[in-house]
Design a protein around this motif. Structure first.
Motif, PDB file in Angstrom:
ATOM      1  N   GLN A 149       2.552   6.107  -3.150  1.00 25.04           N
ATOM      2  CA  GLN A 149       3.597   6.875  -3.810  1.00 25.04           C
ATOM      3  C   GLN A 149       3.327   7.014  -5.302  1.00 25.04           C
ATOM      4  O   GLN A 149       3.500   8.089  -5.887  1.00 25.04           O
ATOM      5  CB  GLN A 149       4.956   6.218  -3.585  1.00 25.04           C
ATOM      6  N   SER A 156       0.815  -1.218   0.000  1.00 27.09           N
ATOM      7  CA  SER A 156       0.000   0.000   0.000  1.00 27.09           C
ATOM      8  C   SER A 156       0.850   1.270   0.000  1.00 27.09           C
ATOM      9  O   SER A 156       0.462   2.280  -0.586  1.00 27.09           O
ATOM     10  CB  SER A 156      -0.972  -0.004   1.177  1.00 27.09           C
ATOM     11  N   GLY A 157       2.028   1.221   0.639  1.00 25.85           N
ATOM     12  CA  GLY A 157       2.898   2.394   0.616  1.00 25.85           C
ATOM     13  C   GLY A 157       3.379   2.715  -0.783  1.00 25.85           C
ATOM     14  O   GLY A 157       3.466   3.886  -1.179  1.00 25.85           O
ATOM     15  N   SER A 158       3.700   1.678  -1.558  1.00 27.67           N
ATOM     16  CA  SER A 158       4.119   1.874  -2.944  1.00 27.67           C
ATOM     17  C   SER A 158       2.965   2.391  -3.794  1.00 27.67           C
ATOM     18  O   SER A 158       3.144   3.251  -4.662  1.00 27.67           O
ATOM     19  CB  SER A 158       4.642   0.561  -3.527  1.00 27.67           C
ATOM     20  N   ASP A 166       7.516  -9.485   1.722  1.00 28.22           N
ATOM     21  CA  ASP A 166       6.668  -8.392   1.244  1.00 28.22           C
ATOM     22  C   ASP A 166       5.281  -8.824   0.793  1.00 28.22           C
ATOM     23  O   ASP A 166       4.524  -8.023   0.260  1.00 28.22           O
ATOM     24  CB  ASP A 166       7.364  -7.636   0.104  1.00 28.22           C
ATOM     25  N   ARG A 210       4.517   0.035   9.027  1.00 23.86           N
ATOM     26  CA  ARG A 210       4.040   1.329   9.529  1.00 23.86           C
ATOM     27  C   ARG A 210       3.300   1.188  10.853  1.00 23.86           C
ATOM     28  O   ARG A 210       3.364   2.081  11.703  1.00 23.86           O
ATOM     29  CB  ARG A 210       3.114   1.986   8.499  1.00 23.86           C
ATOM     30  N   GLU A 267       7.424   0.064   3.063  1.00 24.82           N
ATOM     31  CA  GLU A 267       6.235   0.394   2.271  1.00 24.82           C
ATOM     32  C   GLU A 267       4.993  -0.355   2.721  1.00 24.82           C
ATOM     33  O   GLU A 267       3.881  -0.028   2.280  1.00 24.82           O
ATOM     34  CB  GLU A 267       6.485   0.085   0.785  1.00 24.82           C
ATOM     35  N   SER A 268       5.151  -1.349   3.571  1.00 27.21           N
ATOM     36  CA  SER A 268       4.002  -2.173   3.957  1.00 27.21           C
ATOM     37  C   SER A 268       3.265  -1.591   5.155  1.00 27.21           C
ATOM     38  O   SER A 268       3.845  -0.879   5.977  1.00 27.21           O
ATOM     39  CB  SER A 268       4.454  -3.600   4.286  1.00 27.21           C
ATOM     40  N   TYR A 284      -5.384   1.596  -0.063  1.00 29.67           N
ATOM     41  CA  TYR A 284      -4.357   1.901   0.923  1.00 29.67           C
ATOM     42  C   TYR A 284      -4.798   1.393   2.283  1.00 29.67           C
ATOM     43  O   TYR A 284      -5.981   1.456   2.629  1.00 29.67           O
ATOM     44  CB  TYR A 284      -4.113   3.410   0.992  1.00 29.67           C
TER      45      TYR A 284
END
Length: 297
Positions: free
Chosen positions: A134, A129-131, A224, A204, A199-200, A146
């Protein structure tokens, strides 16, 4: 209030000159002067004073200008939004997807998109979701899913809707009951963890939790993808965050152990760039994804 008067007020304030403002508005100078006069009479305020250089805002005018600009901007957005509803939507919608399609209701969403807008095609890009976030900010994706609270950036704000809240549970291999039952985050940090990239959502969520209790978890693997994480838990490698529904299913099916003293709340959202939220294709996708979740709730 007459919007033509507000437009005249804003344009004269920007140009500082009646003649230039009239040219920009495609009106005569007397017409613009009459609009300003009418607005000032309606407000019982003097908005401009004349100088050798042109028209200068008074203190009252300067205070009202930002409000007038916001009213006109909101009106333009409204017109753009309703115009998009009357247009034929076509093109390619790039969607950032995460997790399993069943959880995000991706299949139902795509089905409704194709039925409602047959001239629209989609391009899917799977990732963390972070990728996805972005790539939405960079314009490589039009919309995306997200996990977690959507972060905001003043230079590139995002528009989002929350689709559903959910809970993550800490899951351990079979036979680890005594190692995880009743244990706090601080105690769980001493056990081996299957970790994830920055990024996951897992990264976070867990990083601030362990930082708050002054612990650095034992990271024995970096993965990942959730299926790989779950497989490593089943193999006895270590702990991982797993969505509540999957954790319960796997506990029944394979004897995995759920830590009973801790959990993490999160949410699934749908996002796009705030600058693009009124584009016809993107606005339509937000409407339909919202409907998909309402229908299935």
């Amino acid at each position: 209030m007459d919007f033509t008067q507000l437009r005249a007020f804003v344009m004269v304030a920007r140009e500082g000159n009646l003649t230039r403002a009239a040219e920009r508005l495609h009106l005569t100078q007397p017409a613009v002067s009459l609009q300003l006069k009418a607005l000032q009479e309606n407000l019982s305020l003097q908005l401009f004073s004349r100088s050798a250089g042109g028209m200068v805002l008074t203190n009252d005018g300067a205070k009202l200008l930002p409000y007038a600009e916001r009213v006109l901007a909101a009106t333009a957005e409204f017109r753009q939004a309703f115009a998009s509803l009357h247009s034929t939507i076509s093109g390619e919608l790039a969607i950032g997807t995460i997790l399993d399609p069943e959880f995000t209701r991706l299949g139902l969403f795509l089905k409704r998109l194709m039925e409602t807008y047959p001239q629209l095609s989609t391009k899917l890009r799977q990732g963390m979701s972070g990728s996805v976030l972005q790539q939405v900010r960079q314009g490589d994706l039009d919309v995306g899913f997200y996990l977690g609270q959507v972060p905001q950036d003043a230079k590139n704000p995002l528009h989002s809707i929350s689709l559903t809240p959910f809970t993550y549970r800490v899951v351990a291999p079979s036979g680890w009951q005594s190692r995880v039952h009743g244990k706090s985050w601080e105690q769980l940090a001493q056990l081996p963890w299957i970790w994830t990239p920055p990024e996951s959502a897992h990264h976070r969520l867990l990083t601030p939790i362990f930082a708050a209790c002054g612990q650095q978890p034992r990271q024995v693997a970096l993965v990942d993808q959730e299926p790989s994480m779950l497989d490593l838990v089943k193999s006895g490698v270590g702990l991982s965050l797993i969505r509540d529904s999957i954790a319960i299913r796997e506990a029944h099916a394979h004897g995995l152990v759920i830590a009973d003293a801790v959990s993490v709340n999160s949410e699934l959202s749908f996002v796009c760039s705030a600058k693009r939220q009124h584009e016809a294709m993107i606005a339509a996708s937000f409407t339909l994804i919202g409907q998909c979740w309402q229908l299935e709730s």
